[in-house]
Design a protein around this motif. Structure first.
Motif, short mmCIF file in Angstrom:
data_model
loop_
_atom_site.label_atom_id
_atom_site.label_comp_id
_atom_site.label_asym_id
_atom_site.label_seq_id
_atom_site.Cartn_x
_atom_site.Cartn_y
_atom_site.Cartn_z
N SER A 1 92.54 12.13 -29.35
CA SER A 1 91.69 11.40 -30.29
C SER A 1 90.94 12.38 -31.18
O SER A 1 89.91 12.07 -31.74
N ALA A 2 91.48 13.59 -31.30
CA ALA A 2 90.85 14.63 -32.10
C ALA A 2 90.77 14.21 -33.57
O ALA A 2 91.65 13.54 -34.09
N ASP B 1 101.94 10.75 -39.68
CA ASP B 1 102.55 11.37 -38.50
C ASP B 1 101.50 11.75 -37.46
O ASP B 1 101.70 11.53 -36.26
N PHE B 2 100.39 12.31 -37.90
CA PHE B 2 99.33 12.68 -36.95
C PHE B 2 98.67 11.43 -36.35
O PHE B 2 98.30 11.43 -35.18
N GLN B 3 98.53 10.38 -37.14
CA GLN B 3 97.96 9.15 -36.59
C GLN B 3 98.86 8.58 -35.51
O GLN B 3 98.37 8.06 -34.50
N ARG C 1 92.67 11.07 -35.32
CA ARG C 1 91.92 10.48 -36.42
C ARG C 1 92.03 11.49 -37.55
O ARG C 1 91.82 12.68 -37.34
N VAL C 2 92.40 11.05 -38.75
CA VAL C 2 92.72 11.98 -39.84
C VAL C 2 91.90 11.66 -41.08
O VAL C 2 91.81 10.51 -41.51
N PRO D 1 107.76 23.87 -44.85
CA PRO D 1 107.17 22.68 -44.28
C PRO D 1 107.10 22.78 -42.75
O PRO D 1 107.96 23.39 -42.12
N ALA D 2 106.07 22.22 -42.19
CA ALA D 2 105.93 22.15 -40.73
C ALA D 2 105.57 20.71 -40.38
O ALA D 2 104.68 20.13 -41.01
N GLY D 3 106.26 20.15 -39.42
CA GLY D 3 106.02 18.77 -39.04
C GLY D 3 104.81 18.62 -38.14
O GLY D 3 104.30 19.58 -37.56
N ALA D 4 104.36 17.39 -38.01
CA ALA D 4 103.16 17.09 -37.22
C ALA D 4 103.33 17.49 -35.75
O ALA D 4 102.39 17.97 -35.13
#
Length: 120
Positions: free
Chosen positions: A3-4, A22-24, A29-30, A104-107
């Motif tokens: 939940s960072a 992607d992070f969500q 939380r973004v 590019p780097a993925g989540a």
């Protein structure tokens, strides 16, 4: 799952939106900032657990934000990212440690790196 609270600072709006989604999905939380100025305002008002920072922004360099981040949140794990690849790995600017990752780097990759940084 985490939940960072993550701040993504990138002037590439499409990339930032994709990473946000992607992070969500990974439970983050973004928040987004599209410039150095906007990031400074947000960082002055809000505490974050993690920071993903583009190196080249329209109104400056992401590396300029590292000192400010150190003043406000010295323990904040930071990944500095760019299409340029000559600075890969761990680094330090003004005493502020960060990890440099080429785009590019993925989540999922970034999530793993953030977890490693939080253990340092």
């Amino acid at each position: 799952m985490t939940s960072a609270h993550l701040l993504i600072v990138d002037d590439d709006r499409a990339l930032a939106q994709m990473l946000r989604l992607d992070f969500q999905e990974l439970g983050y939380r973004v928040s987004l900032a599209g410039s150095c100025r906007q990031a400074c305002q947000i960082l002055a008002e809000t505490r974050f657990d993690l920071l993903l920072l583009d190196y080249h922004l329209g109104d400056g360099k992401g590396s300029q934000l590292l000192a400010m981040c150190h003043d406000h949140q010295p323990e904040l794990p930071i990944i500095l990212s760019s299409g340029e690849t000559e600075h890969q790995g761990l680094g330090s600017i003004g005493g502020r440690r960060y990890r440099f990752v080429p785009k590019p780097a993925g989540a999922r990759t970034l999530d793993r790196l953030f977890r490693e940084l939080r253990r340092l």
